[in-house]
Design an enzyme around this catalytic site. Sequence first.
Site, PDB file in Angstrom:
ATOM      1  CG  HIS A   1      -1.773  -4.074  14.480  1.00 52.77           C
ATOM      2  ND1 HIS A   1      -0.328  -4.335  14.744  1.00 52.77           N
ATOM      3  CD2 HIS A   1      -1.541  -4.182  13.063  1.00 52.77           C
ATOM      4  CE1 HIS A   1       0.246  -4.236  13.646  1.00 52.77           C
ATOM      5  NE2 HIS A   1      -0.165  -4.517  12.624  1.00 52.77           N
TER       6      HIS A   1
ATOM      7  CG  HIS B   1       3.909  -1.464   2.396  1.00 48.53           C
ATOM      8  ND1 HIS B   1       2.770  -2.064   2.257  1.00 48.53           N
ATOM      9  CD2 HIS B   1       4.331  -1.973   3.662  1.00 48.53           C
ATOM     10  CE1 HIS B   1       2.295  -2.699   3.358  1.00 48.53           C
ATOM     11  NE2 HIS B   1       3.077  -2.651   4.160  1.00 48.53           N
TER      12      HIS B   1
ATOM     13  CE  LYS C   1       2.460   1.289  10.424  1.00 52.30           C
ATOM     14  NZ  LYS C   1       2.039  -0.038  10.174  1.00 52.30           N
TER      15      LYS C   1
ATOM     16  CB  CYS D   1       0.148  -7.671  18.816  1.00 53.21           C
ATOM     17  SG  CYS D   1      -0.453  -6.976  17.250  1.00 53.21           S
TER      18      CYS D   1
ATOM     19  CB  CYS E   1      -2.241  -4.277  19.329  1.00 48.79           C
ATOM     20  SG  CYS E   1      -0.744  -3.530  18.513  1.00 48.79           S
TER      21      CYS E   1
ATOM     22  CE  LYS F   1      -5.421  -7.455   4.561  1.00 50.65           C
ATOM     23  NZ  LYS F   1      -6.013  -8.456   5.227  1.00 50.65           N
TER      24      LYS F   1
ATOM     25  CB  CYS G   1       3.620  -6.139  16.430  1.00 49.98           C
ATOM     26  SG  CYS G   1       2.466  -4.535  16.362  1.00 49.98           S
TER      27      CYS G   1
ATOM     28  CG  HIS H   1      -0.432  -0.189   2.591  1.00 51.05           C
ATOM     29  ND1 HIS H   1       0.261   0.894   3.204  1.00 51.05           N
ATOM     30  CD2 HIS H   1      -0.510  -1.046   3.561  1.00 51.05           C
ATOM     31  CE1 HIS H   1       0.718   0.711   4.371  1.00 51.05           C
ATOM     32  NE2 HIS H   1       0.232  -0.682   4.681  1.00 51.05           N
TER      33      HIS H   1
HETATM   34  N1  MSP Z   1       8.260  -7.482   8.139  1.00 47.76           N
HETATM   35  C1  MSP Z   1       8.649  -6.266   9.073  1.00 47.76           C
HETATM   36  C2  MSP Z   1       9.881  -5.827   8.790  1.00 47.76           C
HETATM   37  C3  MSP Z   1      10.876  -6.602   8.750  1.00 47.76           C
HETATM   38  S1  MSP Z   1      12.517  -5.708   8.543  1.00 47.76           S
HETATM   39  C4  MSP Z   1      13.724  -6.592   8.849  1.00 47.76           C
HETATM   40  C5  MSP Z   1       7.482  -5.130   8.799  1.00 47.76           C
HETATM   41  N2  MSP Z   1       6.767  -5.379   7.697  1.00 47.76           N
HETATM   42  S2  MSP Z   1       5.462  -4.374   7.290  1.00 47.76           S
HETATM   43  O1  MSP Z   1       5.243  -5.086   6.020  1.00 47.76           O
HETATM   44  O2  MSP Z   1       4.575  -4.162   8.342  1.00 47.76           O
HETATM   45  O3  MSP Z   1       6.254  -3.152   6.661  1.00 47.76           O
HETATM   46  C6  MSP Z   1       6.845  -2.212   7.627  1.00 47.76           C
HETATM   47  C7  MSP Z   1       7.305  -1.100   6.944  1.00 47.76           C
HETATM   48  O4  MSP Z   1       6.294  -0.521   5.995  1.00 47.76           O
HETATM   49  C8  MSP Z   1       7.512   0.045   8.076  1.00 47.76           C
HETATM   50  O5  MSP Z   1       8.554   0.060   8.699  1.00 47.76           O
HETATM   51  C9  MSP Z   1       7.298   1.150   6.999  1.00 47.76           C
HETATM   52  O6  MSP Z   1       8.635   1.685   6.575  1.00 47.76           O
HETATM   53  C10 MSP Z   1       6.359   0.882   5.836  1.00 47.76           C
HETATM   54  N3  MSP Z   1       4.872   1.381   6.288  1.00 47.76           N
HETATM   55  C11 MSP Z   1       3.936   0.506   6.383  1.00 47.76           C
HETATM   56  N4  MSP Z   1       3.008   1.401   6.632  1.00 47.76           N
HETATM   57  C12 MSP Z   1       3.314   2.650   6.909  1.00 47.76           C
HETATM   58  C13 MSP Z   1       2.740   3.781   6.982  1.00 47.76           C
HETATM   59  N5  MSP Z   1       1.453   3.951   7.110  1.00 47.76           N
HETATM   60  N6  MSP Z   1       3.481   5.101   6.980  1.00 47.76           N
HETATM   61  C14 MSP Z   1       4.666   4.934   6.510  1.00 47.76           C
HETATM   62  N7  MSP Z   1       5.306   3.733   6.247  1.00 47.76           N
HETATM   63  C15 MSP Z   1       4.735   2.728   6.622  1.00 47.76           C
HETATM   64  O7  MSP Z   1       7.250  -4.249   9.717  1.00 47.76           O
END
Ligand code: MSP
Length: 528
Positions: free
Chosen positions: A158, A31, A306, A137, A155, A309, A140, A28
């Site tokens: 979430h 990411h 934040k 959680c 959490c 999903k 997380c 999304h």
């Molecule tokens: N799989 C773990 C990370 C492991 S790294 C060794 C994880 N994945 S995640 O799919 O949840 O992605 C997390 C990352 O996506 C966040 O740290 C950030 O960089 C990015 N983001 C996800 N949602 C976000 C926002 N709403 N805003 C900004 N960045 C975001 O955690």
Amino acid sequence: MAATGTTASGESAFYVTTPIYYVNDAPHLGHAYTTVAGDVLTRWHRQRGEKVWYLTGTDEHGQKIMRTAEANGVSPQEWCDKLVEEAWKPLWEHLQIANDDFIRTTEPRHTDRVQEFVQDLYDKGEIYKGEYEGPYCIGCEEYKSPGDLLEGDLCPIHKRPVEWLREENYFFRLSAYGPRLLEHYEQNPDFIQPASARNEIVQLVKQGLQDLSISRSTFDWGVPVPWDSKHVIYVWIDALLNYATAVGYGSDQAKFDATWPANVHLVGKDILRFHAAIWPAMLMANNLPLPRKIFANGWLLVSGEKMSKSNLTGISPRDLTSHFGVDAYRYYFLRAIPFGQDGSFSWEDFSARYTSELANDFGNLASRVAAMIGKYFDGVLPEAKDAGPAEQAIADGLAAAVAQADTLIGDNLDFAGGIGAIFDFVKQVNGYLSEQAPWKVAKDDSAEGQARLATILYTAAESLRAIAVLLHPIMPTTAEKLWASLGAEPHLGALADQRIADLATWGRLPAGAQVVKGEILFPRLENA
Ligand code: MSP
């Protein structure tokens, strides 16, 4: 300039990573935010002439993925394969992400090394068996402290109920590393950025770290613990190691030495603790060098929360790129939100910046200059014969913009500030054209009048030569179009080969270059 890792042979790489993303769903806007930022940083350093290694990838183990696959009636591996190939890799390609590698945590090049790393820690006595009980959680993939939960045992990230887990686990002696971590933060003030992120971690570690449960025995979707196959390695330990396994840890020592340590781990602020406390402690425990910088970006928010999903805006990255184009998309988030702070996306703000900054300030400048060189000089760039103080001011403005953008983007990861410096220069050139009014000067047929006209248009075109390079890391396709319209390539070579260090040298685009009015860089937007 930030230091890079070097090897005995002198080969070195500026190594940038994104988090590896969970593949429980398609990517999304959040990411894409981190991934585009990493890409711009990467391309900026390439434009400096440095060797760069940019890594992204996917985090495929753990309960979250396992349950999603079950709910969809397929095996976790099938689920991951499908999502990676049909959703993740295609989006990064679409957004022009120039990553050098894409690691998946289910690949043997990763899982084998994870087992070796954890075995080494076990052999050193850094891991012991114990029991853990607490609220977990799944979103997380993390045990929470009871004090952190919201009312109703939710959490805080979430907003979903946690699960109470009790199991026999293997533990990493994380608590022993507090003093060494604090010493490292003290001696390396730039290690965690921005300052708010650094302060948060310093406080956390000062309060005292607990040993970390690093295995799970209630499900099996993970890397088996090598000495006890009833357990799988905790997904975060598995995931963090991707940064090392992807660049040859344990398999290709030369590559590892030339790449590790990472210069920048980009992470969202939600996963800072894992990267700034747990990961360095794991590396210390195995006597490996620590990354040079952990930079935490803020969150893209939806209604103050934040973006995730479960509370998506309903707008996917492709919805925005099909309306605004890929380059404007890459530009917008980095320009509008100071990197490191939270920010909200707004369709109105995006449209307003597209129109005023990209279409009017920048796009119009490029097309006006090319059109006038076409009209008055048959598309052949004229010589600047009588440059004076007004032209000197432009050359000085360019030098200042290059220096600022290079420090802000390349060193400080202040994308908004750096892009701002480039666009201040664009504004300065627009102001110069308004003042010099070449369309009026053109009416003066005298030799002086024609020399003046040539000088003004040369100055504007030469400014655009530098602007194309400065914007190349941010908007690669648009910058290429501008480069082509200036007829620069036959004289100066490919845009990717231009160096930041040479940019402020005035007069690089030679008279005689064939300038053509290309397609409009930022067409008027269709109604949303
Ligand atoms: N799989 C773990 C990370 C492991 S790294 C060794 C994880 N994945 S995640 O799919 O949840 O992605 C997390 C990352 O996506 C966040 O740290 C950030 O960089 C990015 N983001 C996800 N949602 C976000 C926002 N709403 N805003 C900004 N960045 C975001 O955690």
